[in-house]
Design an enzyme around this catalytic site. Structure first.
Site, mmCIF file in Angstrom:
data_model
loop_
_atom_site.group_PDB
_atom_site.id
_atom_site.type_symbol
_atom_site.label_atom_id
_atom_site.label_comp_id
_atom_site.label_asym_id
_atom_site.label_seq_id
_atom_site.Cartn_x
_atom_site.Cartn_y
_atom_site.Cartn_z
ATOM 1 N N HIS A 126 0.749 -1.537 -0.052
ATOM 2 C CA HIS A 126 0.296 -0.367 0.198
ATOM 3 C C HIS A 126 0.694 1.266 -0.242
ATOM 4 O O HIS A 126 0.667 1.966 -1.098
ATOM 5 C CB HIS A 126 -0.675 0.068 1.671
ATOM 6 C CG HIS A 126 -2.108 -1.136 0.765
ATOM 7 N ND1 HIS A 126 -1.894 -1.666 2.629
ATOM 8 C CD2 HIS A 126 -2.829 -1.194 0.076
ATOM 9 C CE1 HIS A 126 -3.268 -2.997 2.447
ATOM 10 N NE2 HIS A 126 -3.869 -2.489 1.217
ATOM 11 N N LYS B 146 -15.879 -6.807 5.776
ATOM 12 C CA LYS B 146 -14.052 -7.476 6.336
ATOM 13 C C LYS B 146 -14.825 -7.259 7.675
ATOM 14 O O LYS B 146 -14.689 -6.126 8.241
ATOM 15 C CB LYS B 146 -13.262 -6.713 6.367
ATOM 16 C CG LYS B 146 -13.139 -7.589 5.022
ATOM 17 C CD LYS B 146 -11.627 -6.112 4.138
ATOM 18 C CE LYS B 146 -11.525 -7.084 2.452
ATOM 19 N NZ LYS B 146 -10.132 -6.283 2.303
ATOM 20 N N ARG C 299 -2.319 -6.298 -7.974
ATOM 21 C CA ARG C 299 -1.975 -6.512 -7.873
ATOM 22 C C ARG C 299 -1.697 -8.318 -8.853
ATOM 23 O O ARG C 299 -0.181 -8.636 -9.508
ATOM 24 C CB ARG C 299 -1.103 -7.983 -6.273
ATOM 25 C CG ARG C 299 -0.977 -6.932 -5.367
ATOM 26 C CD ARG C 299 -1.902 -7.238 -4.452
ATOM 27 N NE ARG C 299 -3.526 -7.527 -4.740
ATOM 28 C CZ ARG C 299 -4.181 -8.142 -3.364
ATOM 29 N NH1 ARG C 299 -3.641 -8.601 -1.786
ATOM 30 N NH2 ARG C 299 -5.327 -8.690 -3.472
ATOM 31 N N SER D 196 -3.143 -8.148 3.575
ATOM 32 C CA SER D 196 -3.557 -7.482 4.237
ATOM 33 C C SER D 196 -3.610 -9.273 5.568
ATOM 34 O O SER D 196 -3.387 -8.970 6.415
ATOM 35 C CB SER D 196 -4.429 -6.837 4.491
ATOM 36 O OG SER D 196 -4.587 -5.416 4.705
HETATM 37 N N1 COA Z 1 -0.396 -4.226 -1.470
HETATM 38 C C1 COA Z 1 -0.390 -5.068 -0.529
HETATM 39 N N2 COA Z 1 -1.920 -5.692 -0.443
HETATM 40 C C2 COA Z 1 -3.302 -4.978 -1.248
HETATM 41 C C3 COA Z 1 -2.598 -3.589 -2.040
HETATM 42 C C4 COA Z 1 -1.034 -3.465 -2.626
HETATM 43 N N3 COA Z 1 -0.543 -2.264 -3.536
HETATM 44 N N4 COA Z 1 -3.410 -3.430 -3.163
HETATM 45 C C5 COA Z 1 -4.009 -4.075 -1.978
HETATM 46 N N5 COA Z 1 -3.874 -5.019 -1.146
HETATM 47 C C6 COA Z 1 -5.048 -5.462 -0.615
HETATM 48 C C7 COA Z 1 -5.795 -5.663 0.398
HETATM 49 O O1 COA Z 1 -3.913 -5.203 1.364
HETATM 50 C C8 COA Z 1 -6.524 -5.963 1.086
HETATM 51 O O2 COA Z 1 -6.462 -7.519 1.551
HETATM 52 P P1 COA Z 1 -7.550 -8.096 2.554
HETATM 53 O O3 COA Z 1 -8.434 -8.516 1.219
HETATM 54 O O4 COA Z 1 -6.528 -9.360 2.736
HETATM 55 O O5 COA Z 1 -7.717 -7.753 3.628
HETATM 56 C C9 COA Z 1 -7.115 -6.633 -0.738
HETATM 57 O O6 COA Z 1 -6.141 -6.234 -1.156
HETATM 58 C C10 COA Z 1 -7.657 -5.684 -1.218
HETATM 59 O O7 COA Z 1 -8.344 -4.538 -0.109
HETATM 60 P P2 COA Z 1 -7.992 -3.350 -0.328
HETATM 61 O O8 COA Z 1 -7.815 -2.195 -1.056
HETATM 62 O O9 COA Z 1 -8.184 -2.709 1.261
HETATM 63 O O10 COA Z 1 -9.786 -2.876 -0.715
HETATM 64 P P3 COA Z 1 -10.645 -3.358 -0.192
HETATM 65 O O11 COA Z 1 -11.535 -4.187 -1.035
HETATM 66 O O12 COA Z 1 -10.677 -4.050 1.440
HETATM 67 O O13 COA Z 1 -11.661 -2.187 -0.122
HETATM 68 C C11 COA Z 1 -13.150 -0.541 -0.582
HETATM 69 C C12 COA Z 1 -13.001 -1.950 -0.362
HETATM 70 C C13 COA Z 1 -13.191 -0.121 1.041
HETATM 71 C C14 COA Z 1 -12.210 0.660 -0.690
HETATM 72 C C15 COA Z 1 -14.780 -0.456 -1.167
HETATM 73 O O14 COA Z 1 -15.407 -1.425 -0.452
HETATM 74 C C16 COA Z 1 -15.497 0.820 -1.327
HETATM 75 O O15 COA Z 1 -15.236 1.384 -1.919
HETATM 76 N N6 COA Z 1 -16.165 0.992 0.449
HETATM 77 C C17 COA Z 1 -16.993 2.031 0.518
HETATM 78 C C18 COA Z 1 -18.711 1.191 0.069
HETATM 79 C C19 COA Z 1 -19.195 1.957 -1.123
HETATM 80 O O16 COA Z 1 -18.950 2.533 -1.894
HETATM 81 N N7 COA Z 1 -19.453 0.692 -2.422
HETATM 82 C C20 COA Z 1 -19.273 0.780 -3.494
HETATM 83 C C21 COA Z 1 -17.906 0.738 -4.226
HETATM 84 S S1 COA Z 1 -18.268 0.016 -6.089
#
Ligand code: COA
Length: 165
Positions: free
Chosen positions: A18, A42, A91, A129
């Site tokens: 990140h 989550k 990724r 994560s």
């Molecule tokens: N390096 C390491 N890990 C990475 C990464 C990187 N460059 N990019 C993504 N990841 C990992 C994260 O650690 C995470 O791991 P996990 O699943 O083990 O927790 C996973 O990939 C993706 O998660 P993250 O990037 O944290 O995004 P998310 O999918 O958890 O977040 C939101 C999604 C919060 C952005 C999205 O759900 C959201 O916008 N929610 C708000 C409600 C909304 O508007 N909904 C409509 C959206 S269309």
């Protein structure tokens, strides 16, 4: 007018992958706002305040960066801060379908905003994560995967790191 981008996620916890995306985003945009989701599907290990604290600690000294929490629709937050783009890291091919769906939905909800994808640096392309938490939980070495404060907090939660020491 400033070119502001929002980098959203759960960040439970933030990883070096990140941080890499944040640093690269800062080279493209005038300002990057890391948006930490309060409620997601989550079950988070860390409360939002701690997730923010860990990002702040890892990005100390970086200019034009803000870390904030958001609740509800991402697009409402994007509108509030007058951002022009959403940054997401890709990724692997497996990330694509979910990311594509989110990007298209967000664009449908707010047509003025685009999602910019940054390809993960290869050495972080395996990280997530969940993987970090799992390695820490079973005493593996998380050196190089996460910033120092994250490593410290995970060791406090799961006990001493046995893997690489
Ligand atoms: N390096 C390491 N890990 C990475 C990464 C990187 N460059 N990019 C993504 N990841 C990992 C994260 O650690 C995470 O791991 P996990 O699943 O083990 O927790 C996973 O990939 C993706 O998660 P993250 O990037 O944290 O995004 P998310 O999918 O958890 O977040 C939101 C999604 C919060 C952005 C999205 O759900 C959201 O916008 N929610 C708000 C409600 C909304 O508007 N909904 C409509 C959206 S269309």
């Amino acid at each position: 007018m400033k070119n502001i981008a929002v980098y959203p996620g759960t960040f439970d916890p933030v990883t070096n992958g990140h941080i890499d995306i944040i640093e690269r985003g800062l080279q493209i945009f005038d300002e990057v706002i890391v948006a930490v989701a309060v409620s997601t599907d989550k079950q988070t290990l860390f409360p939002v305040e701690e997730r923010i604290e860990m990002i702040n600690s890892a990005t100390e000294g970086l200019k034009n960066l803000r870390v904030e929490s958001f609740d509800g629709l991402l697009i409402d937050f994007v509108k509030d801060v007058q951002a022009k783009a959403i940054i997401r890291g890709l990724r692997a091919v497996s990330d694509f379908e979910y990311e594509f769906q989110m990007a298209v939905t967000n664009r449908k909800l707010l047509k003025e905003v685009d999602t910019i994808f940054l390809m993960s640096t290869v050495k972080y392309s395996y990280l997530s994560s969940s993987i970090v938490k799992e390695v820490a939980k079973y005493g593996g070495d998380i050196e190089g995967m996460v910033p120092a404060l994250v490593s410290k907090k995970l060791k406090e939660i799961y006990g001493t790191n046995k893997g690489g020491e």
